[in-house]
Design an enzyme around this catalytic site. Sequence first.
Site, mmCIF file in Angstrom:
data_model
loop_
_atom_site.group_PDB
_atom_site.id
_atom_site.type_symbol
_atom_site.label_atom_id
_atom_site.label_comp_id
_atom_site.label_asym_id
_atom_site.label_seq_id
_atom_site.Cartn_x
_atom_site.Cartn_y
_atom_site.Cartn_z
ATOM 1 N N HIS A 125 -21.617 -17.901 11.919
ATOM 2 C CA HIS A 125 -21.525 -18.939 12.946
ATOM 3 C C HIS A 125 -20.981 -18.331 14.233
ATOM 4 C CE1 HIS A 125 -21.324 -22.916 14.559
ATOM 5 N NE2 HIS A 125 -20.006 -23.028 14.527
ATOM 6 N N CYS B 238 -26.115 -22.239 17.406
ATOM 7 C CA CYS B 238 -24.721 -21.944 17.754
ATOM 8 C C CYS B 238 -24.603 -20.669 18.575
ATOM 9 C CB CYS B 238 -23.875 -21.840 16.488
ATOM 10 S SG CYS B 238 -24.426 -20.564 15.326
ATOM 11 N N ASN C 70 -15.768 -25.117 19.154
ATOM 12 C CA ASN C 70 -16.969 -25.208 18.324
ATOM 13 C C ASN C 70 -18.058 -26.020 19.036
ATOM 14 O OD1 ASN C 70 -18.600 -24.873 16.090
ATOM 15 N ND2 ASN C 70 -17.229 -25.871 14.643
#
Length: 337
Positions: A283, A114, A303
Amino acid sequence: MVRIIFLTFVILFSAYLTEQASFLSQDYIDEINYVATTWKAGQNFHPNTPKEAILRLLGSRGVGAAAKTNGPYKTSDPNYVSDNRIHKKFDARKHWRHCKTIGTVRDQGNCGSCWAFGTTGAFADRLCVATNGDYNQLVSAEELAFCCHTCGFGCNGGYPIKAWEYFKRHGVVSGGNYNTTDGCQPYQVPPCLHHQEGEGSCDSQPRESNHKCSKRCYGNETIDYNSDHVKTRDAYYLTYDSIQKDVQTYGPIEASFDVYDDFLNYKSGVYVRTENATYLGGHAVKLIGWGVEYGVSYWLMLNSWGYEWGQNGLFKIQRGTNECGIDNSTTGGVPYI
């Protein structure tokens, strides 16, 4: 005796699996919706998804002040707009409609990359903004994740600020999505389906091992690897007061935050952690805008868990209260043109 030991193992293992899936259960989703006042929960992941599969999606080591010991912090810029020119509502997808990368929702697959998606995504957007659309393609999350050994650990997480430093020092090539020939080095981790089990699901695929760093173009082989690299002129953390000015001036940025187990079930509204949620990990995502919804200020985030997750791959999180560490965990860099 052996039979007793075996039965004990079965009971303990069953309890372990139940614990693993509990935060994805419909009961927990109902509980969230009972107490949450600013957002709605729903099923994004199959209820039987093991906790391990969730944890390997979380790979940012850039949350909070502890990650920022070396700075630098960016608080001002001669190109920044004045305070009274900050938009009350802003969506980079609409502000720079010609930049197709801004709204592209990607899938990091079974890999904690990520941090590479949040940074390369923002960098690609900023290149488009800086060139008025002449550069209008993704840059390689593959190269960053697996060639920048000072950035972190590939699929096992990394430091977003180190990614921007890599862009400044070394640069990064172009590279699109899995199973394409877009750019020099497309992403080579296959996407997986989070919302189902069985064939094609994330749990049916092995955890991705780190790839060997490649020094050639294997996507579009007509591209010259060395000359394809693009760079930034700097790398920085942003203070809360400079985030909106930096985004309005240069484009989206990377943002890291602490993930709690209720977040996995986000569907709509402005996310605020519920009281009994349990911490899972850090994240990284892409911050593309902000606004106010029913009196609650929010950041608009993109995302990297595919379009099936959340609100077509996007979510909103409360702004101005440092929700889950989001307000003080953002990074960026200005493209070198």
